[in-house]
Design a protein around this motif. Structure first.
Motif, short mmCIF file in Angstrom:
data_model
loop_
_atom_site.label_atom_id
_atom_site.label_comp_id
_atom_site.label_asym_id
_atom_site.label_seq_id
_atom_site.Cartn_x
_atom_site.Cartn_y
_atom_site.Cartn_z
N ASP A 185 35.54 37.16 37.57
CA ASP A 185 35.30 36.03 38.48
C ASP A 185 33.83 35.77 38.77
O ASP A 185 33.50 34.80 39.46
N THR A 186 32.94 36.62 38.27
CA THR A 186 31.50 36.39 38.43
C THR A 186 30.77 37.01 37.25
O THR A 186 31.10 38.13 36.84
N ASN A 193 26.56 37.11 35.50
CA ASN A 193 25.18 36.67 35.52
C ASN A 193 24.43 37.26 34.34
O ASN A 193 24.51 38.48 34.09
N SER A 216 29.61 30.29 34.56
CA SER A 216 30.70 30.31 35.54
C SER A 216 31.76 29.28 35.18
O SER A 216 32.96 29.52 35.27
N VAL A 220 35.16 29.92 40.72
CA VAL A 220 33.85 30.57 40.73
C VAL A 220 32.99 29.84 41.75
O VAL A 220 33.31 28.73 42.17
N ASN A 268 24.94 32.45 40.77
CA ASN A 268 26.35 32.78 40.92
C ASN A 268 26.53 33.82 42.02
O ASN A 268 25.76 34.77 42.12
N LEU A 301 29.69 36.12 44.31
CA LEU A 301 31.08 36.57 44.31
C LEU A 301 31.82 35.89 45.46
O LEU A 301 31.45 36.07 46.63
#
Length: 489
Positions: free
Chosen positions: A204-205, A207, A222, A234, A242, A244
């Motif tokens: 879900d995240t 980078n 994302s 997201v 981004n 969480l």
């Protein structure tokens, strides 16, 4: 020479986990450490089993005991261990040890890496399925700068052993992809699910950072997570990074605004400001524990059946420049958004919307795929401590101001609507400005694309300059970065 037969089709030949690990092991220059906490040394195990690991693995460790972990990496301010901050400390600490213990004079061609994860698998009572942070810090050439890929996962399996195995597969895919697929980040993202299914684990995240990812926009990454079905939603903050969702929403009051924001208008911002003023005055709402999110559904990002990524970035940049957080979701129905928020908070929630959106909520056709129909959907939507803040509109045909008192829902839904209205679940936004009610995003977009003037007065202050200066929404595009926007404004 490989034999082919007429009728053969091209397809991606996915290497086995052993082949992935072995390819890295047999490279005499790739050398690094594994630090895995919470789910066993599942990733490292694949590299040991593949063979030739002595040329790749400098160290493998697990600091399960909390006191030992704190002694090695330092205690976290919040006392937690499965966090992004802990993962970053692990990556930094282990890489520093690599650099200090292995001299470049003796190892001139070595490419260093550190893989780490900090994970909590499913608990004994099977109430919390588990989650974790996974990352790699690595070089692609000796003495080069370091790159990082950091991601957050949620386990969907209900057995700790299966979750451990899933983590091992994911970790192996990540290490292999980091070295051999970094030039195609979108494909690298998909390759993380090699030998895995979406119903095993959710990402879900994610980078990316470092020189090899200098042209990567993490918001687009994302978007790929949602587009590829890896997660339902997201989120990224006002600075464009981004974040969480669980960290943002945890035990917070949430006010959400859904729209296309193509582009964001004065009406959108008025709806946000007025509903926010009302929301924070509600009982049980603590302004210090309140977050606002502008939500865009995946269906709102599609143009002619395909997602226009540049268009998505344009919308995101404008919202971020106005100091807003943005969530991209795969939820078409409002009740699914509320269900999603409910995973992280039991505090009061609010939805700000216009009249047409509320009318659509009371349309049965949107709930035919649900076994309980509209009643099930409304049970999930209004069961929680939620209110709808309704921004009025002027009927284009009659000129009448439409509010919650006189809006017309579908005949069979009238009594249901009255029930929620009477119980205070739908309230009108106060202090609205009638002079801007005839502003619509689609009209602004038409005026921009046709070169018609006058739209500048329909968008928030400073937004028109951004659209013109950085060529957004088809305004004779040129490259845009959020840093350039902030520097200028």
């Amino acid at each position: 020479m490989e034999i082919t037969i007429k009728g053969d089709k091209e397809f991606d030949d996915i290497p086995s986990l052993k082949s992935k690990a072995l390819k890295i092991n047999l490279n005499e220059n790739i050398y690094g450490t594994f630090a895995e906490i919470g789910a066993g040394q599942e990733t490292c195990r694949h590299f040991f089993r593949a063979g030739g690991a002595s040329g790749t693995i400098a160290k493998a460790m697990s600091a399960y005991d909390k006191d030992f972990s704190d002694a090695i990496y330092g205690a976290e301010d919040d006392g937690r261990y499965v966090t992004e901050a802990r993962l970053r400390k692990m990556l930094t600490h282990e890489m520093d040890l690599m650099e200090n213990r292995l001299t470049r004079e003796k190892n001139p061609n070595k490419i260093f890496f550190t893989y780490a994860n900090t994970v909590a698998t499913i608990d004994f009572a099977k109430q919390f399925k588990g989650h974790g942070w996974v990352g790699i810090k690595y070089q692609v050439e000796s003495k080069g700068d370091y790159n990082e890929i950091i991601l957050h996962v949620r386990f969907k399996e209900t057995d700790a052993r299966l979750q451990q195995e899933t983590l091992g597969v994911l970790g192996t895919n990540l290490i292999y992809g980091a070295f051999y697929k970094y030039n195609e980040p979108k494909k690298l993202l998909r390759y993380l699910y090699d030998h895995l299914d979406n119903d095993q684990v959710e990402i879900d995240t994610i980078n990316f950072s470092g020189p090899v990812f200098k042209n990567v926009d993490n918001r687009l990454m994302s978007l790929q997570l949602v587009k590829n079905g890896m997660t339902d939603a997201v989120m990224f903050g006002p600075d464009g990074t981004n974040v969480l969702p669980a960290k943002v929403f945890y035990k917070k009051n949430i006010l959400a605004l859904r729209g296309s924001f193509r582009p964001v208008t004065k009406v959108n911002m008025a709806m946000y400001e007025k509903s926010y003023d009302m929301f924070i005055k509600e009982n049980k709402v603590d302004e210090k524990k309140t977050v606002v999110v502008f939500e865009i559904t995946l269906s709102n990002l599609r143009a002619e059946g395909e997602i226009d990524e540049q268009d998505f970035i344009d919308r995101a940049d404008l919202l971020c420049s106005l100091g807003q957080s943005v969530m991209i979701s795969n939820f078409q129905e409002y009740f699914k958004v509320v269900e999603y928020f409910s995973n992280y908070t039991k505090a009061r929630m609010g939805l700000a919307m216009g009249v047409s959106n509320l009318v659509d909520i009371f349309d049965e056709k949107y709930y035919r795929h649900i076994s309980g129909g509209i009643l099930e959907a409304f049970g999930k939507l209004f069961f929680k401590d939620l209110k709808v803040y309704l921004y009025p509109m002027i009927d284009p045909g009659t000129g009448e101001l439409i509010t919650s008192e006189n809006l017309k829902v579908y005949p069979r839904m009238k009594e249901l609507y009255k029930f929620f209205k009477y119980n205070g679940k739908v309230i009108d936004i106060e202090g609205y400005d009638e002079s801007i009610m005839n502003i619509f995003s689609r009209e602004i977009l038409r005026m921009i694309t046709t070169g018609e003037s006058g739209w500048e007065e329909m968008v928030p202050e400073g937004t028109a300059e951004l659209i013109k200066d950085y060529r957004l929404f088809g305004y004779t595009r040129k490259p845009l970065t959020l840093s350039r926007i902030r520097k200028k404004h």
